[in-house]
Design a protein around this motif. Structure first.
Motif, PDB file in Angstrom:
ATOM      1  N   LEU A 161       9.492   6.781  -2.062  1.00 55.41           N
ATOM      2  CA  LEU A 161       9.040   7.820  -1.133  1.00 55.41           C
ATOM      3  C   LEU A 161       9.210   7.320   0.308  1.00 55.41           C
ATOM      4  N   LYS A 162      10.474   7.094   0.679  1.00 49.43           N
ATOM      5  CA  LYS A 162      10.785   6.480   1.978  1.00 49.43           C
ATOM      6  C   LYS A 162      10.406   7.349   3.167  1.00 49.43           C
ATOM      7  N   ASP A 163      10.255   8.660   2.951  1.00 46.84           N
ATOM      8  CA  ASP A 163       9.912   9.570   4.046  1.00 46.84           C
ATOM      9  C   ASP A 163       8.417   9.548   4.366  1.00 46.84           C
ATOM     10  N   TYR A 164       7.657   8.831   3.583  1.00 46.63           N
ATOM     11  CA  TYR A 164       6.203   8.765   3.776  1.00 46.63           C
ATOM     12  C   TYR A 164       5.794   7.380   4.257  1.00 46.63           C
ATOM     13  N   ASN A 165       4.806   7.368   5.118  1.00 52.69           N
ATOM     14  CA  ASN A 165       4.234   6.102   5.566  1.00 52.69           C
ATOM     15  C   ASN A 165       3.056   5.748   4.680  1.00 52.69           C
ATOM     16  N   PHE A 166       2.977   4.498   4.292  1.00 53.51           N
ATOM     17  CA  PHE A 166       1.910   4.005   3.436  1.00 53.51           C
ATOM     18  C   PHE A 166       1.091   2.967   4.185  1.00 53.51           C
ATOM     19  N   THR A 167      -0.203   3.019   3.963  1.00 52.36           N
ATOM     20  CA  THR A 167      -1.101   1.983   4.456  1.00 52.36           C
ATOM     21  C   THR A 167      -1.845   1.440   3.249  1.00 52.36           C
ATOM     22  N   PHE A 168      -1.726   0.138   3.022  1.00 51.00           N
ATOM     23  CA  PHE A 168      -2.434  -0.526   1.935  1.00 51.00           C
ATOM     24  C   PHE A 168      -3.461  -1.463   2.553  1.00 51.00           C
ATOM     25  N   ILE A 169      -4.725  -1.226   2.256  1.00 55.00           N
ATOM     26  CA  ILE A 169      -5.784  -2.111   2.734  1.00 55.00           C
ATOM     27  C   ILE A 169      -6.349  -2.822   1.514  1.00 55.00           C
ATOM     28  N   THR A 170      -6.025  -4.103   1.406  1.00 57.87           N
ATOM     29  CA  THR A 170      -6.428  -4.871   0.227  1.00 57.87           C
ATOM     30  C   THR A 170      -6.242  -6.365   0.493  1.00 57.87           C
ATOM     31  N   ASN A 171      -6.814  -7.157  -0.361  1.00 63.40           N
ATOM     32  CA  ASN A 171      -6.573  -8.601  -0.347  1.00 63.40           C
ATOM     33  C   ASN A 171      -5.676  -9.008  -1.514  1.00 63.40           C
ATOM     34  N   ASN A 172      -5.137  -8.032  -2.238  1.00 60.53           N
ATOM     35  CA  ASN A 172      -4.286  -8.322  -3.380  1.00 60.53           C
ATOM     36  C   ASN A 172      -3.036  -9.069  -2.911  1.00 60.53           C
TER      37      ASN A 172
END
Length: 193
Positions: free
Chosen positions: A145-156
């Motif tokens: 889904l390259k047209d979407y921006n993702f934000t991942f908030i994690t310590n994984n």
């Protein structure tokens, strides 16, 4: 130091443990409470029944320890209705020791007030460190889904290694206070999903 804590436990009429890990770890110190003293031990629970996969021996000792724990505490206060219902179903004998007080966020603070310029945002937010999550899905999702921006908030660790132009990874843990509530609220508000 250990004697100091035992004396502290023994000198108090009411003990309140603010999370199950504290309550569970205190069982050896509280064992005398089973032997005749009136129990005044309260544990605020969130995640006690989020068990990891384990073998038969681990399950056996976990069950013994949990039953000992249930007999020592006065009340286990659940913040999750799902976990409360699971506990009642699985450990119905101890239902009188379970109390549900659902967690309630500050709705005035967290209200979704989106400024007009943010209404068209496409950002997708994934937040949390729960080991039950399928973290392996996130990188392929962002790649497809390259047209979407993702934000991942994690310590994984796996997620923190992702290097994609449409992914922002923020190291975060609710108990670590690495992100302020104000910053977190802004991230939520900028995200479409």
């Amino acid at each position: 130091c250990e004697k100091k804590f035992i004396n502290l436990f023994n000198s108090k009429n009411i003990l309140i443990f603010t999370n199950f890990a504290l309550g569970i770890s205190a069982v050896p110190y509280l064992f005398h409470k089973i032997l005749g003293e009136k129990n005044n031990i309260y544990v605020i629970n969130s995640g006690l029944f989020s068990f990891r996969n384990s073998n038969f021996l681990q399950e056996f000792f976990r069950l013994i320890y949990l039953k000992l724990f249930f007999n020592i505490v006065t009340k286990i206060i659940f913040t999750s209705k799902t976990e409360y219902q699971f506990a009642i179903k699985k450990y119905s004998k101890y239902e009188s020791r379970f109390k549900l007080i659902e967690f309630s966020p500050d709705v005035n603070f967290w209200t979704q007030e989106i400024p007009p310029q943010n209404k068209e945002k496409k950002g997708l937010l994934f937040i949390g460190n729960d080991e039950g999550r399928c973290f392996d899905l996130l990188k392929p999702l962002a790649e497809n889904l390259k047209d979407y921006n993702f934000t991942f908030i994690t310590n994984n660790e796996k997620i923190n290694k992702i290097k994609l132009p449409n992914v922002e990874v923020i190291s975060g843990n609710w108990s670590g206070n690495t992100i302020s509530d104000l910053d977190l609220r802004d991230i939520y508000r900028r995200s479409k999903i």
